[in-house]
Design a protein around this motif. Sequence first.
Motif, short mmCIF file in Angstrom:
data_model
loop_
_atom_site.label_atom_id
_atom_site.label_comp_id
_atom_site.label_asym_id
_atom_site.label_seq_id
_atom_site.Cartn_x
_atom_site.Cartn_y
_atom_site.Cartn_z
N GLU A 130 -20.08 14.76 15.04
CA GLU A 130 -19.93 13.79 13.94
C GLU A 130 -20.54 12.42 14.28
O GLU A 130 -20.90 11.68 13.38
CB GLU A 130 -18.44 13.60 13.62
CG GLU A 130 -17.71 14.85 13.20
CD GLU A 130 -18.00 15.24 11.76
OE1 GLU A 130 -18.40 14.37 10.98
OE2 GLU A 130 -17.83 16.43 11.45
N VAL A 131 -20.58 12.08 15.55
CA VAL A 131 -21.00 10.72 15.90
C VAL A 131 -22.25 10.71 16.79
O VAL A 131 -23.26 10.13 16.43
CB VAL A 131 -19.85 9.95 16.60
CG1 VAL A 131 -20.31 8.55 16.98
CG2 VAL A 131 -18.63 9.88 15.69
N ALA B 25 -10.61 13.14 16.58
CA ALA B 25 -11.68 14.11 16.75
C ALA B 25 -11.62 14.73 18.14
O ALA B 25 -11.29 14.06 19.11
CB ALA B 25 -13.03 13.43 16.54
N SER B 26 -11.94 16.03 18.23
CA SER B 26 -12.04 16.67 19.53
C SER B 26 -13.36 16.25 20.17
O SER B 26 -14.21 15.66 19.50
CB SER B 26 -11.99 18.18 19.38
OG SER B 26 -13.14 18.61 18.67
N ARG B 27 -13.54 16.58 21.46
CA ARG B 27 -14.79 16.21 22.14
C ARG B 27 -15.99 16.78 21.38
O ARG B 27 -17.02 16.14 21.23
CB ARG B 27 -14.79 16.76 23.58
CG ARG B 27 -13.77 16.09 24.48
CD ARG B 27 -14.19 14.67 24.86
NE ARG B 27 -13.15 14.02 25.66
CZ ARG B 27 -13.05 12.71 25.81
NH1 ARG B 27 -13.88 11.90 25.19
NH2 ARG B 27 -12.10 12.19 26.54
N GLN C 268 -18.20 3.77 19.17
CA GLN C 268 -18.06 4.68 18.03
C GLN C 268 -17.48 6.03 18.47
O GLN C 268 -16.69 6.63 17.76
CB GLN C 268 -19.42 4.94 17.39
CG GLN C 268 -19.93 3.79 16.56
CD GLN C 268 -21.26 4.15 15.90
OE1 GLN C 268 -21.37 5.14 15.22
NE2 GLN C 268 -22.25 3.32 16.12
N GLN D 185 -16.11 17.62 18.20
CA GLN D 185 -16.26 16.93 16.91
C GLN D 185 -16.90 15.56 17.10
O GLN D 185 -17.70 15.13 16.27
CB GLN D 185 -14.90 16.78 16.22
CG GLN D 185 -14.43 18.06 15.55
CD GLN D 185 -13.01 17.95 15.03
OE1 GLN D 185 -12.15 17.40 15.70
NE2 GLN D 185 -12.78 18.47 13.84
N ALA E 166 -25.72 17.87 7.43
CA ALA E 166 -24.81 16.93 8.09
C ALA E 166 -23.93 16.19 7.08
O ALA E 166 -22.83 15.76 7.39
CB ALA E 166 -25.60 15.94 8.93
N ASN E 167 -24.45 16.04 5.85
CA ASN E 167 -23.66 15.27 4.88
C ASN E 167 -22.77 16.13 4.01
O ASN E 167 -23.09 16.93 3.30
CB ASN E 167 -24.59 14.43 4.00
CG ASN E 167 -25.14 13.26 4.79
OD1 ASN E 167 -24.44 12.72 5.65
ND2 ASN E 167 -26.38 12.89 4.55
N PRO F 96 -25.57 12.73 15.21
CA PRO F 96 -26.23 12.02 14.11
C PRO F 96 -26.93 10.74 14.57
O PRO F 96 -27.96 10.37 14.02
CB PRO F 96 -25.09 11.69 13.15
CG PRO F 96 -24.07 12.72 13.42
CD PRO F 96 -24.16 13.02 14.90
N ALA G 188 -13.97 7.59 17.25
CA ALA G 188 -13.82 8.93 16.67
C ALA G 188 -12.75 9.72 17.42
O ALA G 188 -11.90 10.37 16.81
CB ALA G 188 -15.16 9.66 16.72
N PHE G 189 -12.79 9.62 18.73
CA PHE G 189 -11.81 10.32 19.57
C PHE G 189 -10.40 9.80 19.27
O PHE G 189 -9.45 10.56 19.13
CB PHE G 189 -12.18 10.10 21.04
CG PHE G 189 -11.34 10.88 22.01
CD1 PHE G 189 -11.29 12.26 21.94
CD2 PHE G 189 -10.62 10.24 23.00
CE1 PHE G 189 -10.52 12.99 22.83
CE2 PHE G 189 -9.85 10.96 23.90
CZ PHE G 189 -9.80 12.34 23.81
#
Lengths: 264, 345
Positions: free
Chosen positions: A180-181, A172-174, A163, A176, A263-264, A184, A167-168
Amino acid sequence: MIGGRARNWVKVIWVCTILTALYLPILSVLLASLANTRYMRFPHKVWSLDAYRGAAADYTTVTLHVISLQIAVWVVLLSVVLGTLGAMAYARYDWRGRTLFQKMLVLPIFFPQPVLGLALLLSMSALGIAPSWKTAVVAHAVWIVPIVTLVISIRLFGYDVAQEEAAFDLGASRWQVAREVTFPALWPGIFSGALFAFLLSWSNLPLSIYTSGADTPLPLWLFSRTATNYSPLVPAIAVIGTFVSGLVVLALLLLRRVLSRAAN
Amino acid sequence: MTKSPAALSLTGLTKRFGAMTAVDDISIDIREGEFFTIVGPSGSGKSTLVRLLAGLEAPTSGRLHLRGLDITAMPANRRPTAMVFQSLALFDHRSVGQNIEFAMKMKGVAPEARRLRALELLRLVRLPESYYARPVTQCSGGERQRVALARALGSDPEILFFDEPLSAIDYRLRKTLEVELKELHQRTGKTFIYITHSLEEAMVLSDRIAIMRAGRFEQIGTPDEIYRHPTSRFVASFMGEVNILAVSQTPAGPVFADLECAAPEAAGAFAVLRPESLRPDASAPVTFAATVTQKLMLGSRTQFHLRAGQAALIAEIAAGSGASLSLGETARFGFDPADIAWVQA
């Protein structure tokens, strides 16, 4: 063959028995705090709030809570940080000796706590460290960090590390990816771990006896005052302490709701 | 015919893990809009290769160009490519919509525009719009595949990578998804680079196939070329059921050692013969006696397992062609040497 009706009754009786066994001791402490006798005795002849007045007037009440809270907060922070890193090491990497390390990490949990406390006290005095609430933090952590690591890693068991790569890969940046992943996914485990750490530290007696030195946490004071010099002040402070820990847990639950909404 | 520019150009791409070379000096141009499939057994380095292409691993040496731009050192999050992972790697704590919108959210696209695009992508992968708010954990296997595909497309990639996404799916659903994937490729016109261990899957999907073995491409060609003209026994055996016959040189000329019959015009050390090229036909140019050891009905055709001397062979005959051989029967089988694909090793 037991009929459905009879089975229901058995269930109800069973649940009531369990609840009674759980709550009767707590209730009796509450009742004891409302007496004015020098000994725990039921039923009371006189009902009184004197013990609570005494507790409110006595600065010891505050000191006890402050010391216990101080220890618990540091233990929570330490165990959550170390536990998260440890759990991530299991979830994310397959390294040599991983399972061995996992077993060795959990071993202190099986060690009798009074012995562990004594051992820690001996090693600390060998190192020339005077016991205080800070050494109690270390002692609690030795016992609680493995438990928290275990709690967090259980939550991470079904976690697919891909996951994070996904995301990467999706831009997504490191940072993020972490926000984001990873976080959570970790958060429920961290939260349960923090709750465990707080409650285990807050109620710990055997490690504190040896390692807290001149600083007296709540359970230690309750223990020594129950053994000698008992008065209704003891159950009164026990009740107050229960409320305070209840409030802390409530605050943690609220924090979780706020964070999960953010978070949402 | 004009040559379209290379969507992705690999030059001497190599990846070593310690002493092990996973990807060994691979150079190839992948054309714009091509469906390019890399087929190989596990451990052949195909997954490492696709991770190099996606930017999830850095190559030990070699260069990688995307439409002429050197992207060798560019990390995955800045490459205009997206990958569909083997595990799918859906974000479990999010809804279908949030999964699809992820790349757009990272780019800072406004929520309303994100939502519209996500709904459009849901339609593209044939999921109802009502799935938008559904947690991904409540989706079935096939639905999760589609969500993963939509999520990858949500980043509007120039190239899509697939790392065996259909390997854990049951046969019938896999067939359906293969067709959908091919249609999606045709509709989007994007370059697809697909990894699989199934040559059958590769045949259905691809414009071009590369067979990978020990970090290198053993053969590159269209499905038809691979099927008709495998260049090695490895490639041939990858196609599943084929007959591979060794040729020995004798003073009387080359012979099929196992069949004990002459091998006219032998152009290699091994003859690869497809099961449908072998027939119970005594008038064929090359014939030999064989015993039927197994007879399997495959629907449109019947498969015979044969024993001829030391050799075990497979023949397939179209149903209704009149061949009525029974188990244990010995008959003369034959083939036309023109149907043979000769390989050296």
